[in-house]
Design an enzyme around this catalytic site. Sequence first.
Site, mmCIF file in Angstrom:
data_model
loop_
_atom_site.group_PDB
_atom_site.id
_atom_site.type_symbol
_atom_site.label_atom_id
_atom_site.label_comp_id
_atom_site.label_asym_id
_atom_site.label_seq_id
_atom_site.Cartn_x
_atom_site.Cartn_y
_atom_site.Cartn_z
ATOM 1 N N THR A 47 41.846 41.885 31.570
ATOM 2 C CA THR A 47 41.464 41.978 32.971
ATOM 3 C C THR A 47 40.111 41.315 33.163
ATOM 4 O O THR A 47 39.569 40.694 32.254
ATOM 5 C CB THR A 47 41.386 43.448 33.430
ATOM 6 N N CYS A 48 39.536 41.492 34.346
ATOM 7 C CA CYS A 48 38.255 40.859 34.640
ATOM 8 C C CYS A 48 37.117 41.474 33.841
ATOM 9 O O CYS A 48 36.029 40.891 33.770
ATOM 10 C CB CYS A 48 37.947 40.950 36.131
ATOM 11 N N ASN A 49 37.327 42.641 33.241
ATOM 12 C CA ASN A 49 36.223 43.244 32.486
ATOM 13 C C ASN A 49 36.637 43.904 31.169
ATOM 14 O O ASN A 49 35.895 44.714 30.631
ATOM 15 C CB ASN A 49 35.462 44.261 33.349
ATOM 16 N N GLU A 118 38.479 53.019 39.912
ATOM 17 C CA GLU A 118 39.278 51.954 40.527
ATOM 18 C C GLU A 118 40.751 52.139 40.173
ATOM 19 O O GLU A 118 41.106 52.531 39.067
ATOM 20 C CB GLU A 118 38.790 50.581 40.072
ATOM 21 N N THR A 194 46.337 33.279 44.265
ATOM 22 C CA THR A 194 47.449 34.009 44.888
ATOM 23 C C THR A 194 47.946 35.155 44.015
ATOM 24 O O THR A 194 49.070 35.624 44.179
ATOM 25 C CB THR A 194 48.620 33.047 45.163
ATOM 26 N N GLY A 195 47.110 35.635 43.109
ATOM 27 C CA GLY A 195 47.524 36.707 42.208
ATOM 28 C C GLY A 195 47.318 38.085 42.813
ATOM 29 O O GLY A 195 47.168 38.251 44.031
ATOM 30 N N TYR A 197 44.789 40.159 42.618
ATOM 31 C CA TYR A 197 43.509 40.361 43.284
ATOM 32 C C TYR A 197 43.504 39.742 44.682
ATOM 33 O O TYR A 197 42.840 40.257 45.589
ATOM 34 C CB TYR A 197 42.374 39.775 42.438
ATOM 35 N N ALA A 198 44.204 38.628 44.854
ATOM 36 C CA ALA A 198 44.297 38.015 46.180
ATOM 37 C C ALA A 198 45.022 38.950 47.140
ATOM 38 O O ALA A 198 44.599 39.135 48.286
ATOM 39 C CB ALA A 198 45.015 36.673 46.088
#
Length: 492
Positions: A47-49, A118, A194-195, A197-198
Site C-alpha cells: 500500500t502507500c505506507n 482508516e 483511476t484506481g 484511491y481515485a
Amino acid sequence: MVLLSLTASHRELDLDALERLSTGSSSVGRVVVGSCGPVAGAVVISTCNRFELYLDVDAPLSGDSVRHATRHVAELVARSSGVTGDVAARSFTVRTGPEVTEHLFAVAAGLDAMVVGEREIAGQVKRSLAEAREQETTSKTLELLFQTASRTSKRVGTDTELGAAGRSVVALALDLAERELPPWDGTRAVLIGTGSYAGASVAALRARGCDDIRVYSQSGRAEAFAESHGVQPVDSLIEALADADLVVSCSGARGRAAAAQAESQDERLSATVAGDLGGSTVLPGLVTENGPEASLGHVLDAAALVRARERAADRAGDEPEPRPLVILDLALHRDVDPGVADVEGVLLFDLATLKAHAPAVAHDVVAQARRIVDSAARRFEETRLGREADAAVIALLDEAEVRVVAEIEESVARLTAELAARGVPGPDDVDVDVIAREVRKRVHAELHDKIVDVRAQATAEARAAEAALVQGAEALTMEASAHRDAGSSRRR
C-alpha cells in the site's frame, strides 16, 4: 505449517526507503512460492505506507532457519526491487506464529495505519488475498488467516468508534488542502489515476460539496472511470491543470512501470535461486539503494506544471494572479516530481507531509479496538494449534479402533464357544450388535481422558516450538533495527 511474515511500514522506514523496497512487489509472492520449495503460500500487502509478505512454510523452523529463510526471501525482494540484499534484510521486521496473526489483524483493523482507524486498509487486505488467489500463491492456512482478519476488521468498524469518523489518507489530505482552497462548491478538482484511491477521492470530494471533478489517466481508463463515477474525462493533463484548484494524484504509474521491469526478470530469477530454503542463493547484479525507479519519469513534472500555470496566467489576462494550485500526491511511488513544490503558486502535499499531520485517536477507542483484535487473534491461534493437535488425537482414535475390532472379535468368539458347549446355535446379528455397542462404549469412555491429555501435550509442544521461533524472530528484528539505527546515524 508455520506462519512467517516480513513486514516494513511507515513505522520502521521513511517513505523513500519503503518506496524503493516495494518496487516490483506484484511479482514477489509468485517468485517466493515458485523458487522456495518449503513455502506453500504467500500473500503480499503493498500500500502507500506498507509492504508486507505473509508466508505459509511447510517445514520445521528453528531460530537459525528463520534467519536463513528471512535472508533468502530478502534476497528475492532485493532482486525484484533493485535494492541490495543487505538493505532488504535489515528493512524488515520478522514475525512468526501468533505474532503474525496479531499483526495482520491489527493492520486490517487500521490500528497500524498512518491515519489510525482508516478503513481503506480493510479493502486493501481483501484485495491482497484476491491477487494471491489469481496468482495461485495462497494456501489453506493463509486463506483462513486473511478471511478472519477481514471479519475482525469489520467487527472493529461496527463495534467501536474507530471507523465512525471516516478517517482515511484521502480524508486527511483533503483536510490539509481545504485551508488553501476556495469553498468546496467552487473548487475545480482533477484526479490523476483511476484506481481505488481515485474512487475514494471522488466520494470524499462529493461529500464535501465539490462537484467539478475531472479525471486523467495515462493508461486510457479515464472514459470508463468517468462514466462509472459521474465525472468528466480529460485527454490533456496540462489543459486540465490550467484552471484547476486541486489535483489529487494517485495513479501509481511509476510503481507499475518498475513492477513490469521486475516481472520480466521472474523466469531468470526462479532459475537462479535454489529450490529450497536450505540451498545456496546466487543473485548476481544486485544494484545500489537508488533502485530502478531513478530512470522512470513522473506523471507530473515541474516543466509540465510551469506550462499549465503559464496558460492559466494567459487566460487571466489583466485579472489578478491565478489562484494557488494545491497538489496531493497519494502514490507511494511518487506520481509528482518533488521539484513541483518549487513552482510559484503551487503547494505540494505528499505522503510524508500527511504522516507528519496524522491526528491522534482517543486512547479508550484504540484500547477497545485492540481488545477485539487481541481476542480474535487468540481464538485464531487456539483453533490453529488445535488443528495441529488433531493429528495426535486421530492417531489415538485409530489405535482405539484397532482395539475395538479385536475385542469385539474376541467377545464374539468366546460367546460362540459358550453357546456351542450347551448345544445352542451361535450368536445372531442382534447379539453381535449388542456386544459391539458395549465394547465401543467402554473403550471410548476410557479414551476420553487420554484424548484430553494428548491434545494438551500436542498443543503445549506446538506452543513451545512457536515460542522458540518467536524468540529467534525477535532477535533477528532487533539486529535489523540496530543496523537501521546505525545507518541513520552515519547519514546524519
